[in-house]
Write a protein that holds these residues in place. Structure first.
Motif, PDB file in Angstrom:
ATOM      1  N   SER A   1      37.446  38.081  41.488  1.00 27.44           N
ATOM      2  CA  SER A   1      37.462  37.929  40.191  1.00 27.44           C
ATOM      3  C   SER A   1      38.628  38.456  39.521  1.00 27.44           C
ATOM      4  N   HIS A   2      39.310  39.316  40.418  1.00 25.32           N
ATOM      5  CA  HIS A   2      40.589  39.733  39.823  1.00 25.32           C
ATOM      6  C   HIS A   2      41.889  39.128  39.859  1.00 25.32           C
ATOM      7  N   ASP A   3      41.823  38.156  40.998  1.00 22.10           N
ATOM      8  CA  ASP A   3      42.819  37.186  41.111  1.00 22.10           C
ATOM      9  C   ASP A   3      43.062  36.184  39.782  1.00 22.10           C
ATOM     10  N   ASN A   4      42.205  35.789  39.082  1.00 23.53           N
ATOM     11  CA  ASN A   4      42.361  35.069  37.842  1.00 23.53           C
ATOM     12  C   ASN A   4      42.159  35.449  36.636  1.00 23.53           C
ATOM     13  N   PHE A   5      41.442  36.695  36.636  1.00 20.86           N
ATOM     14  CA  PHE A   5      40.614  37.283  35.671  1.00 20.86           C
ATOM     15  C   PHE A   5      41.275  38.711  35.233  1.00 20.86           C
ATOM     16  N   GLY A   6      41.773  39.214  36.193  1.00 18.92           N
ATOM     17  CA  GLY A   6      42.353  40.706  36.034  1.00 18.92           C
ATOM     18  C   GLY A   6      41.282  41.718  36.191  1.00 18.92           C
ATOM     19  N   ASP A   7      41.348  42.808  35.271  1.00 19.21           N
ATOM     20  CA  ASP A   7      40.320  43.940  35.086  1.00 19.21           C
ATOM     21  C   ASP A   7      39.281  43.277  34.403  1.00 19.21           C
ATOM     22  N   THR A   8      37.864  43.230  34.929  1.00 22.88           N
ATOM     23  CA  THR A   8      36.753  42.776  34.202  1.00 22.88           C
ATOM     24  C   THR A   8      35.649  43.606  34.700  1.00 22.88           C
ATOM     25  N   GLY A   9      34.457  43.204  34.045  1.00 18.20           N
ATOM     26  CA  GLY A   9      33.351  43.748  34.398  1.00 18.20           C
ATOM     27  C   GLY A   9      32.648  43.221  35.884  1.00 18.20           C
ATOM     28  N   MET A  10      33.531  42.330  36.365  1.00 15.93           N
ATOM     29  CA  MET A  10      33.251  41.874  37.830  1.00 15.93           C
ATOM     30  C   MET A  10      32.093  40.877  38.001  1.00 15.93           C
ATOM     31  N   LEU A  11      31.365  40.532  36.607  1.00 21.83           N
ATOM     32  CA  LEU A  11      30.037  39.651  36.852  1.00 21.83           C
ATOM     33  C   LEU A  11      30.548  38.102  36.426  1.00 21.83           C
ATOM     34  N   ILE A  12      29.960  37.381  36.924  1.00 19.01           N
ATOM     35  CA  ILE A  12      30.020  35.999  36.147  1.00 19.01           C
ATOM     36  C   ILE A  12      29.331  35.642  35.036  1.00 19.01           C
ATOM     37  N   ALA A  13      29.833  36.196  34.076  1.00 24.50           N
ATOM     38  CA  ALA A  13      28.970  36.296  32.610  1.00 24.50           C
ATOM     39  C   ALA A  13      29.385  35.267  31.747  1.00 24.50           C
TER      40      ALA A  13
END
Ligand SMILES: [Zn+2]
Length: 246
Positions: free
Chosen positions: A131-143
């Motif tokens: 998830s970090h590749d295209n979205f950086g720091d996130t909650g790591m879920l596909i929300a």
């Protein structure tokens, strides 16, 4: 029995099997494409899989919206299912889990690859979506659908994909195939970790993976996925609310 009732019955059984086989626990979920409306899918409301009953199953559109907007709370990660059904007309069932032995392969350089013939349906080499590749720091879920579509793009034609530091997602032509592959993704991770401790590992070749997977997918009633399904149903007591169907 009509097709929708049968699909819901199998989906409830699959929830119980995946818990009994330690693929899901409190979290994780399985869906099936609607048997008569291919632009919809069926997935439980947000609930631990072992507790799922037929009354928990909800219908969703391929953008992840529940058909009944006033229904109970859905899973946050339903966009995994929505985006993959939209991108893959060949897919009829999807399992998302955080099964534990798989996760080390999502955070290290070692690729998860089939080491035993029974695990061939996981694919020749299991890709990792980060998830970090295209979205950086996130909650790591596909929300949301954006993340889901990015995931579906990397998924491509694969049958299983790992998600970095999170878990895995597996697809199949049927509930029985998706359950079979999800269970054997975890089995393969266990075997591969053990083998790596012994030294160099000889993996299945591409030709072996193709031949074994084709044999499973060509299985007739009572063979392959069907045979495993019947066994796991009995083990899980999965038909406790629903009689075994032929
Ligand atoms: Zn998850």
């Amino acid at each position: 029995m009509d097709l929708l009732t049968a699909a819901i019955q199998d989906l409830v059984a699959a929830n119980h099997i995946l818990e009994q086989q330690r693929v899901v626990d409190t979290f994780g979920h399985i869906s099936v494409r609607h048997p008569t409306k291919p632009n919809r899918f069926l997935l439980s409301r947000a609930r631990a899989p072992d507790l799922v009953e037929s009354g928990d199953i909800l219908e969703f559109a391929l953008n992840g919206d529940p058909i009944d907007a006033s229904g109970p709370k859905p899973y946050l990660e339903r966009f995994i299912h929505a985006a993959l059904y939209a991108a893959r007309p060949d897919v009829n069932s999807i399992v998302h889990s955080h099964s534990r032995t798989v996760i080390p392969f999502s955070i290290s350089e070692v690729k998860l690859r089939p080491v035993a013939h029974i695990c061939a349906t996981i694919g020749e080499e299991v890709p990792v979506w980060d998830s970090h590749d295209n979205f950086g720091d996130t909650g790591m879920l596909i929300a949301n659908l954006d993340t889901g579509r990015d995931f579906a793009r990397l998924f491509g034609r694969a049958s299983s994909v790992l998600m970095r530091g999170h878990g895995s997602t597996v697809v199949g032509d049927s509930i029985k195939e998706a359950v079979f592959t999800a269970i054997h993704l975890e089995v393969n991770a266990e075997l591969q970790l053990k083998a790596l401790q012994l030294g160099a590992v000889k993996y299945l070749t591409r030709g072996e993976v193709e031949q074994v997977a084709a044999r499973f997918r060509a299985g007739k009633s009572g063979e392959g996925f069907d045979r495993a399904w019947e066994y796991w149903c009995r083990q899980a007591g999965a038909m406790r609310n629903t009689p075994l169907r032929g």
